[in-house]
Design a protein around this motif. Structure first.
Motif, PDB file in Angstrom:
ATOM      1  N   ALA A   1      41.807  41.126   8.485  1.00  0.00           N
ATOM      2  CA  ALA A   1      43.218  41.436   8.210  1.00  0.00           C
ATOM      3  C   ALA A   1      43.702  42.511   9.178  1.00  0.00           C
ATOM      4  O   ALA A   1      44.788  42.406   9.771  1.00  0.00           O
ATOM      5  CB  ALA A   1      43.367  41.912   6.767  1.00  0.00           C
ATOM      6  N   GLU A   2      42.877  43.519   9.345  1.00  0.00           N
ATOM      7  CA  GLU A   2      43.211  44.637  10.238  1.00  0.00           C
ATOM      8  C   GLU A   2      43.432  44.104  11.660  1.00  0.00           C
ATOM      9  O   GLU A   2      44.418  44.439  12.320  1.00  0.00           O
ATOM     10  CB  GLU A   2      42.021  45.621  10.195  1.00  0.00           C
ATOM     11  CG  GLU A   2      42.246  46.963  10.812  1.00  0.00           C
ATOM     12  CD  GLU A   2      43.247  47.804  10.022  1.00  0.00           C
ATOM     13  OE1 GLU A   2      44.055  48.465  10.679  1.00  0.00           O
ATOM     14  OE2 GLU A   2      43.226  47.794   8.774  1.00  0.00           O
ATOM     15  N   SER A   3      42.516  43.256  12.110  1.00  0.00           N
ATOM     16  CA  SER A   3      42.582  42.784  13.487  1.00  0.00           C
ATOM     17  C   SER A   3      43.787  41.856  13.719  1.00  0.00           C
ATOM     18  O   SER A   3      44.478  41.971  14.736  1.00  0.00           O
ATOM     19  CB  SER A   3      41.226  42.150  13.814  1.00  0.00           C
ATOM     20  OG  SER A   3      41.369  41.002  14.548  1.00  0.00           O
ATOM     21  N   ALA A   4      44.074  40.952  12.759  1.00  0.00           N
ATOM     22  CA  ALA A   4      45.236  40.065  12.928  1.00  0.00           C
ATOM     23  C   ALA A   4      46.532  40.888  12.919  1.00  0.00           C
ATOM     24  O   ALA A   4      47.470  40.625  13.690  1.00  0.00           O
ATOM     25  CB  ALA A   4      45.259  39.021  11.807  1.00  0.00           C
ATOM     26  N   PHE A   5      46.549  41.904  12.070  1.00  0.00           N
ATOM     27  CA  PHE A   5      47.726  42.772  11.962  1.00  0.00           C
ATOM     28  C   PHE A   5      47.935  43.532  13.281  1.00  0.00           C
ATOM     29  O   PHE A   5      49.058  43.597  13.815  1.00  0.00           O
ATOM     30  CB  PHE A   5      47.490  43.738  10.796  1.00  0.00           C
ATOM     31  CG  PHE A   5      48.635  44.652  10.472  1.00  0.00           C
ATOM     32  CD1 PHE A   5      49.931  44.166  10.328  1.00  0.00           C
ATOM     33  CD2 PHE A   5      48.409  46.014  10.282  1.00  0.00           C
ATOM     34  CE1 PHE A   5      50.981  45.022  10.016  1.00  0.00           C
ATOM     35  CE2 PHE A   5      49.454  46.874   9.966  1.00  0.00           C
ATOM     36  CZ  PHE A   5      50.744  46.375   9.840  1.00  0.00           C
ATOM     37  N   GLU A   6      46.841  44.064  13.830  1.00  0.00           N
ATOM     38  CA  GLU A   6      46.929  44.808  15.101  1.00  0.00           C
ATOM     39  C   GLU A   6      47.448  43.899  16.225  1.00  0.00           C
ATOM     40  O   GLU A   6      48.258  44.317  17.039  1.00  0.00           O
ATOM     41  CB  GLU A   6      45.542  45.360  15.492  1.00  0.00           C
ATOM     42  CG  GLU A   6      45.105  46.591  14.695  1.00  0.00           C
ATOM     43  CD  GLU A   6      45.980  47.827  14.964  1.00  0.00           C
ATOM     44  OE1 GLU A   6      46.634  47.866  16.025  1.00  0.00           O
ATOM     45  OE2 GLU A   6      46.016  48.723  14.091  1.00  0.00           O
ATOM     46  N   GLN A   7      46.924  42.665  16.235  1.00  0.00           N
ATOM     47  CA  GLN A   7      47.393  41.702  17.246  1.00  0.00           C
ATOM     48  C   GLN A   7      48.894  41.499  17.160  1.00  0.00           C
ATOM     49  O   GLN A   7      49.594  41.469  18.166  1.00  0.00           O
ATOM     50  CB  GLN A   7      46.748  40.354  16.944  1.00  0.00           C
ATOM     51  CG  GLN A   7      45.625  39.931  17.842  1.00  0.00           C
ATOM     52  CD  GLN A   7      45.236  38.503  17.440  1.00  0.00           C
ATOM     53  OE1 GLN A   7      46.038  37.577  17.514  1.00  0.00           O
ATOM     54  NE2 GLN A   7      44.003  38.355  16.994  1.00  0.00           N
ATOM     55  N   ALA A   8      49.371  41.329  15.920  1.00  0.00           N
ATOM     56  CA  ALA A   8      50.802  41.081  15.712  1.00  0.00           C
ATOM     57  C   ALA A   8      51.613  42.302  16.157  1.00  0.00           C
ATOM     58  O   ALA A   8      52.669  42.171  16.797  1.00  0.00           O
ATOM     59  CB  ALA A   8      51.069  40.753  14.245  1.00  0.00           C
ATOM     60  N   LEU A   9      51.095  43.486  15.841  1.00  0.00           N
ATOM     61  CA  LEU A   9      51.785  44.716  16.256  1.00  0.00           C
ATOM     62  C   LEU A   9      51.845  44.784  17.784  1.00  0.00           C
ATOM     63  O   LEU A   9      52.888  45.097  18.370  1.00  0.00           O
ATOM     64  CB  LEU A   9      51.040  45.957  15.721  1.00  0.00           C
ATOM     65  CG  LEU A   9      51.080  46.224  14.211  1.00  0.00           C
ATOM     66  CD1 LEU A   9      50.074  47.328  13.845  1.00  0.00           C
ATOM     67  CD2 LEU A   9      52.475  46.619  13.757  1.00  0.00           C
ATOM     68  N   GLY A  10      50.713  44.434  18.411  1.00  0.00           N
ATOM     69  CA  GLY A  10      50.629  44.471  19.873  1.00  0.00           C
ATOM     70  C   GLY A  10      51.625  43.501  20.486  1.00  0.00           C
ATOM     71  O   GLY A  10      52.335  43.826  21.443  1.00  0.00           O
ATOM     72  N   GLN A  11      51.686  42.311  19.910  1.00  0.00           N
ATOM     73  CA  GLN A  11      52.603  41.306  20.461  1.00  0.00           C
ATOM     74  C   GLN A  11      54.059  41.761  20.336  1.00  0.00           C
ATOM     75  O   GLN A  11      54.873  41.518  21.221  1.00  0.00           O
ATOM     76  CB  GLN A  11      52.398  39.981  19.718  1.00  0.00           C
ATOM     77  CG  GLN A  11      52.944  38.794  20.473  1.00  0.00           C
ATOM     78  CD  GLN A  11      52.745  37.512  19.687  1.00  0.00           C
ATOM     79  OE1 GLN A  11      53.514  37.206  18.787  1.00  0.00           O
ATOM     80  NE2 GLN A  11      51.693  36.773  20.013  1.00  0.00           N
ATOM     81  N   ALA A  12      54.345  42.435  19.241  1.00  0.00           N
ATOM     82  CA  ALA A  12      55.717  42.917  19.018  1.00  0.00           C
ATOM     83  C   ALA A  12      55.973  44.207  19.806  1.00  0.00           C
ATOM     84  O   ALA A  12      57.127  44.631  19.937  1.00  0.00           O
ATOM     85  CB  ALA A  12      55.940  43.155  17.529  1.00  0.00           C
ATOM     86  N   GLY A  13      54.899  44.825  20.295  1.00  0.00           N
ATOM     87  CA  GLY A  13      55.034  46.076  21.034  1.00  0.00           C
ATOM     88  C   GLY A  13      55.477  47.235  20.155  1.00  0.00           C
ATOM     89  O   GLY A  13      56.279  48.071  20.557  1.00  0.00           O
ATOM     90  N   VAL A  14      54.960  47.262  18.941  1.00  0.00           N
ATOM     91  CA  VAL A  14      55.328  48.347  18.008  1.00  0.00           C
ATOM     92  C   VAL A  14      54.060  48.965  17.418  1.00  0.00           C
ATOM     93  O   VAL A  14      52.973  48.405  17.547  1.00  0.00           O
ATOM     94  CB  VAL A  14      56.238  47.833  16.857  1.00  0.00           C
ATOM     95  CG1 VAL A  14      57.558  47.323  17.393  1.00  0.00           C
ATOM     96  CG2 VAL A  14      55.519  46.755  16.044  1.00  0.00           C
TER      97      VAL A  14
END
Lengths: 256, 412
Positions: free
Chosen positions: A41-54
């Motif tokens: 969960a942590e890793s998928a969330f981090e990926q999404a944050l990275g993609q959004a640049g936030v």
């Protein structure tokens, strides 16, 4: 303005989606759920944050869903995957629909009315028939990598080949017999997908347009045509079909 | 989800019930070791009154197997019966009970220090529930070398007619002749009438107990009911059961007048159709508590309400009471019954338990849920599981389905 996140910890894959207050998708993440749901969960969330640049401090609210929904420490609330798939699918197709989610360990058929309210739902019975696990086992039996199953099914030339058994173990025995009889692997790969679609047919009556979600339809393009043929209705497979549950969770997080 | 989960409110009478049940088993154990006393085994909706009328101590194997289930021992012992040719697809009360017996195990040892189930002098069944009780009892009959006799009930009945009653009453009277030979004396009609009177009173009180759940909020849950029905199953026909239900009823009536809820903040009222999942009573009860939803009525707990029992006409009234049961009836009668229950208890949703090894008590299999949803406009959920065999239950899937069902009720 804060963003909102949905994290769908499924039995096979974990998905995350970030949306803004207008429900525009700003980032997605995906990973194997494996044996560490919290880490996935942590890793998928981090990926999404990275993609959004936030960074995560901008996230106002997080809703988790899926088998591992209780393992997402940073979630503010949990909802079932039935709720989230219905919510996500209705957002993409805002009319009366039947949502068919085929996941790794189960499938869900959900009827949604024209206002987005759930009318009924059903899940597969306690067995791997009609799920992603079934296809994994069949790919293994055919000695082909799972990702090649789809391409192989699309090269099938004999659509009359079928797998009659419900049970994954019996289906494998049936496949052995068919291999012995000289039936091509391409036809068996397609027959396995037809079998998955047939399990959907018997779970709940489907009478309107189908929105198919989940990893199985996302990774196996022939499933769309097969589902449409078996169910006798129009089948839509949205882009990012595997993320529809996470999208529904994010929409729920946004309070919409 | 961050809200704290409310705690269950224990029913004070439970302490008394534990004592009553302990006394029951200890008395049976003593009787089995006393050559001057006779023990009869009986199925739970069998002719217990007749057996008490003869002075037998009465033991109920279904109750024993439910204890195996509730203590989560059933699944461990079912395979031993399977290996002896009793299919995993048949009644898991039967397979768990016979499997445990084969391995010399009884949960009565841990609970009451009793080494073994009481040796029977006779086994008496009634097929009103299913044929499996007969096969189950016959296994023990062969093992102990004692008579196994019973009543063969008509099934799938619309209206209970005088012909049905005459047939069953006749079988009861024939049974009485056989039992006289085993008991060594004829039936004392005064005693028999007294037992039927006590059984009728127990049944009335049990019905009143269950009907306290009509209150909003309900003072008890289906899960409480499955525990507190113990005396109605194994001690009906005795004063002990009557006294117990008088105490329990008083407590529940005070709860109703004080507005005490079994499920704090009760939001939804649910009906349970089918068998309990004995090994999961606690986790299911806690899940519903957390969802602030009360499963408050069921067909199952009502199975020990015998409105027709009449001490002035013991044989015919027993025949009528044991034939009027829900499980013996046709689908239209069952649907009428559930409809009335849903109206009386103001039910928001129905949960059907499809118990894999209990087809006779899984009423979802012939389209009933859809018909009732159309008729009542009440949504339903079906859970796949089993009464005793937890290999047939996917807890994660059931939990998600239940949670999703409550979410669905919530959107209305």
């Amino acid at each position: 303005m804060p963003l909102f996140a949905g994290v769908d910890v499924g039995s096979s894959a974990t998905k995350a989606v970030l949306v803004d207050e207008h429900l525009r998708v700003l980032g997605r993440g995906t990973g194997d759920s494996g044996a560490d749901f919290a880490g996935a969960a942590e890793s998928a969330f981090e990926q999404a944050l990275g993609q959004a640049g936030v960074t995560r401090d901008i996230i106002g609210y997080v809703v988790s869903t899926g088998y591992g929904r209780g393992n997402v420490a940073f979630a503010n609330a949990q909802r079932t995957e039935i709720h989230c798939h219905a919510k996500g699918a209705f957002h993409l197709f805002p009319r009366a629909i039947t949502v068919v989610d085929i996941g790794g360990q189960d499938n869900k058929i959900i009827q949604v009315d024209r206002r987005g309210r759930r009318l009924d739902f059903a899940m597969n019975r306690k067995c791997a028939a009609g799920t992603g696990s079934f296809l994994e086992e069949i790919a293994h039996r055919l000695r082909i990598p799972l990702q090649d199953l789809s391409g192989m099914a699309s090269r099938s030339t004999d659509v009359t080949v079928s797998i009659g058994s419900y049970c994954t173990v019996f289906a494998q025995t049936e496949i052995l017999a068919k291999i012995r009889a000289g039936i091509k692997r391409e036809d068996l790969a397609r027959a396995a997908m037809v079998s998955v679609a047939r399990r959907v047919l018997e779970t709940l009556a489907v009478s309107n347009e189908v929105v198919a979600t989940g990893g199985v339809v996302a990774h196996n393009p022939p499933m769309k045509e097969i589902l449409s043929e078996i169910l006798g209705v129009v089948v839509h497979v949205p882009p990012h079909a595997q993320h529809v549950g996470a999208l529904g969770a994010a929409i729920t997080a946004a309070g919409k | 989800m961050s809200e704290p989960i409310p705690r269950a409110r224990p029913i004070a009478a439970a302490r008394l019930m534990k004592r009553v049940m302990a006394d029951h088993f200890l008395r049976l154990d003593e009787a089995a070791r006393d050559p001057s006393r006779k023990v009869a085994w009986c199925n739970s909706v069998g002719p217990g009154e007749l057996l008490h009328g003869f002075g037998f101590e009465v033991y109920y194997p279904e109750n024993h197997s439910a204890i195996l289930g509730a203590t989560r021992k059933a699944t461990e012992y079912i395979p031993y019966a399977n290996a002896r040719g009793y299919s995993p697809e048949i009644c898991s009360y039967l397979t768990a009970d016979i499997g445990a017996f084969m391995k010399g195990f009884t949960p009565l040892k841990k609970a009451y220090g009793i080494e073994a189930v009481p040796r029977p002098d006779v086994l008496v069944y009634n097929t009103n529930q299913c044929r499996d009780v007969q096969d189950w009892f016959r296994w023990y009959g062969r093992h102990f070398g004692v008579p196994c006799i019973g009543v063969h009930t008509h099934r799938n009945i619309d209206e209970v007619t005088d012909t049905h009653v005459a047939s069953i009453s006749g079988q009861f009277q024939e049974l009485a002749r056989d039992l006289a030979g085993i008991a060594g004396h004829s039936l004392d009609m005064d005693r028999f009438r007294d037992v039927v009177r006590l059984s009728a009173r127990c049944s009335q009180l049990w019905e009143q107990v269950l009907r306290t759940a009509m209150a909003r909020p309900s003072p008890l849950t289906f899960f409480d009911g499955t525990i507190h029905m113990g005396p109605a199953v194994v001690l009906r026909g005795t004063k002990v059961a009557v006294d117990y239900y008088e105490t329990l009823l008083q407590e529940l009536r005070s709860r109703v007048s004080d507005g005490v809820a079994a499920v704090e903040g009760e939001r939804f009222r649910l009906y349970w159709e089918g068998m309990p999942i004995w090994g999961k009573l606690r986790s299911l009860s806690e899940q519903f508590l957390g969802l602030r939803s009360c499963v408050l009525a069921s067909t199952y707990c009502n199975s020990w309400i015998f409105n027709q029992l009449d001490p002035d006409d013991p044989f015919d009234s027993m025949a009528r009471a044991y034939t009027e049961l829900f499980i013996v009836r046709s689908d239209p009668v069952k649907e009428q019954y559930i409809s009335r229950m849903c109206a009386d208890f103001q039910v928001d949703g129905i949960i059907y338990h499809d118990a894999r090894t209990c087809p006779n008590n899984s009423n979802n299999r012939y389209g009933m849920p859809g018909r009732l949803a159309d008729r009542l406009g009440i949504p339903y959920l079906t859970i796949d599981g089993d009464l005793n065999d937890l290999r047939l239950y996917s807890e994660e899937q059931a939990r998600t389905s239940i949670e999703a069902f409550i979410e669905q009720l919530d959107q209305d």
